[in-house]
Design an enzyme around this catalytic site. Structure first.
Site, mmCIF file in Angstrom:
data_model
loop_
_atom_site.group_PDB
_atom_site.id
_atom_site.type_symbol
_atom_site.label_atom_id
_atom_site.label_comp_id
_atom_site.label_asym_id
_atom_site.label_seq_id
_atom_site.Cartn_x
_atom_site.Cartn_y
_atom_site.Cartn_z
ATOM 1 N N CYS A 23 0.830 -1.211 0.000
ATOM 2 C CA CYS A 23 0.000 0.000 0.000
ATOM 3 C C CYS A 23 0.869 1.269 0.000
ATOM 4 O O CYS A 23 1.613 1.511 0.951
ATOM 5 C CB CYS A 23 -0.901 -0.044 1.230
ATOM 6 S SG CYS A 23 -1.680 1.503 1.685
ATOM 7 N N CYS A 47 0.173 3.690 2.855
ATOM 8 C CA CYS A 47 0.680 3.116 4.109
ATOM 9 C C CYS A 47 2.164 3.443 4.269
ATOM 10 O O CYS A 47 2.627 3.724 5.378
ATOM 11 C CB CYS A 47 0.485 1.601 4.133
ATOM 12 S SG CYS A 47 -1.240 1.090 4.073
#
Length: 105
Positions: free
Chosen positions: A23, A26
């Site tokens: 991600c 993230c």
């Protein structure tokens, strides 16, 4: 998992970052959390939970997008946000939910 359950039961805020290694947002959130951790010290716990390695835990808390940040105190989810969150906001949320000391009255 036991450490997770024990930490979220504490009477100080525990900020949990549900993330995934694949991600992009993230990866943006990670250094922000490091900054927050340095600034708040032991006033809060900050944990990272990989949703791919902990699918059952992510499902238990209804994590459908990453990053999802959930703050716990005394075993209860008291704040939640999805997407990258800035350090100032996270620090303020931690401060808002810190244990009240008797000498602060």
């Amino acid at each position: 998992m036991n450490d997770f359950n024990q930490l979220i039961q504490e009477n100080k805020p525990t900020l949990v970052d549900f993330f995934a290694t694949w991600c992009g947002p993230c990866r943006m959130q990670a250094p922000i959390l490091e900054t927050v951790k340095q600034r708040v010290g032991d006033k809060a716990n900050i944990l990272k939970v990989d949703i791919d390695a902990n699918q059952e835990l992510a499902a238990r808390y209804g994590v459908r997008s990453v990053p999802t940040l959930i703050m716990f105190k005394n075993g209860e989810a008291i704040w939640r946000a999805v997407g990258v969150q800035q350090a100032e906001l996270l620090e303020q949320k931690i401060k808002d939910h810190q244990e009240t000391k008797s000498d602060e009255f």
